[in-house]
Design a protein around this motif. Structure first.
Motif, PDB file in Angstrom:
ATOM      1  N   UNK A 190      -1.092   6.780  -5.242  1.00  8.93           N
ATOM      2  CA  UNK A 190      -2.347   7.396  -4.799  1.00  8.93           C
ATOM      3  C   UNK A 190      -2.352   7.734  -3.310  1.00  8.93           C
ATOM      4  N   UNK A 191      -1.394   7.204  -2.563  1.00  5.62           N
ATOM      5  CA  UNK A 191      -1.375   7.466  -1.127  1.00  5.62           C
ATOM      6  C   UNK A 191      -0.878   8.875  -0.838  1.00  5.62           C
ATOM      7  N   UNK A 192      -1.594   9.552  -0.011  1.00  3.02           N
ATOM      8  CA  UNK A 192      -1.170  10.895   0.390  1.00  3.02           C
ATOM      9  C   UNK A 192      -0.135  10.790   1.512  1.00  3.02           C
ATOM     10  N   UNK A 246       0.827  -1.211   0.000  1.00  7.52           N
ATOM     11  CA  UNK A 246       0.000   0.000   0.000  1.00  7.52           C
ATOM     12  C   UNK A 246       0.863   1.263   0.000  1.00  7.52           C
ATOM     13  N   UNK A 247       1.947   1.231   0.720  1.00  7.00           N
ATOM     14  CA  UNK A 247       2.758   2.411   0.982  1.00  7.00           C
ATOM     15  C   UNK A 247       3.310   3.041  -0.292  1.00  7.00           C
TER      16      UNK A 247
END
Length: 173
Positions: free
Chosen positions: A87-89, A82-83
């Motif tokens: 798309x991760x803020x 995920x990290x």
């Protein structure tokens, strides 16, 4: 004047950076020691048990002293499922860092420290030496790096957690 907490956090990071630099120089020493050991064994048919033991002890010390510095520089291995997503803020990354530190890294580091201190103490009290003739003495010194390394790793995780929490509070405020 800098707030006390910032002074403490910066001090921990400076100490971890110093340990990291020591670790980096130990790599140079390990390479030299390995070259010496290989040359002695294969060119002169002579070897040293102490040199061989020191090689693998140095490797462990390098990892233990360098781990907190690696974490500080955000160059550690992590599950990037995920990290690493584009798309991760930054906010979500901070939450992942906090959760990872509090749920995984800190409990693991505390467990290792808690279980290694009696291990080091026992080695010191017994005056543990290598069981091999010509091996290393004072093994408790080498074993003492275990709680030191994990202690500094835990301290760096706390620093990172506080800094991530601050960035979350700034983002919300």
């Amino acid at each position: 004047m800098k707030p006390f907490l910032d002074t403490v956090l910066d001090g921990i990071e400076r100490f971890n950076a110093a340990l990291g630099r020591v670790s980096a120089w130990l790599v140079v020493g390990l390479v030299g020691l390995t070259l010496y050991d290989v040359a002695m064994r294969y060119l002169f048919r002579s070897g040293s048990i102490a040199a061989q033991e020191l090689e693998w002890h140095l490797f462990g010390i390098i990892i233990l002293l360098g781990a907190a510095w690696t974490l500080q520089r955000d160059e550690h291995v992590r599950v990037d499922l995920f990290y690493a997503s584009a798309r991760l803020s930054d906010r979500h990354r901070a939450v992942i860092n906090i959760a990872g530190n509090l749920l995984f890294l800190l409990p693991f580091a505390v467990l290792i420290i808690w279980s290694s201190v009696p291990f080091v103490h026992d080695a010191f009290v017994r005056g543990e030496i290598s069981p091999d003739p010509g091996g290393l003495t004072h093994r408790w010194l080498l074993k003492a790096v275990i709680p030191l390394g994990f202690g500094m790793l835990a301290a760096q995780a706390i620093v990172n957690t506080i800094r991530s929490a601050r960035s979350l509070l700034r983002a919300e405020g």
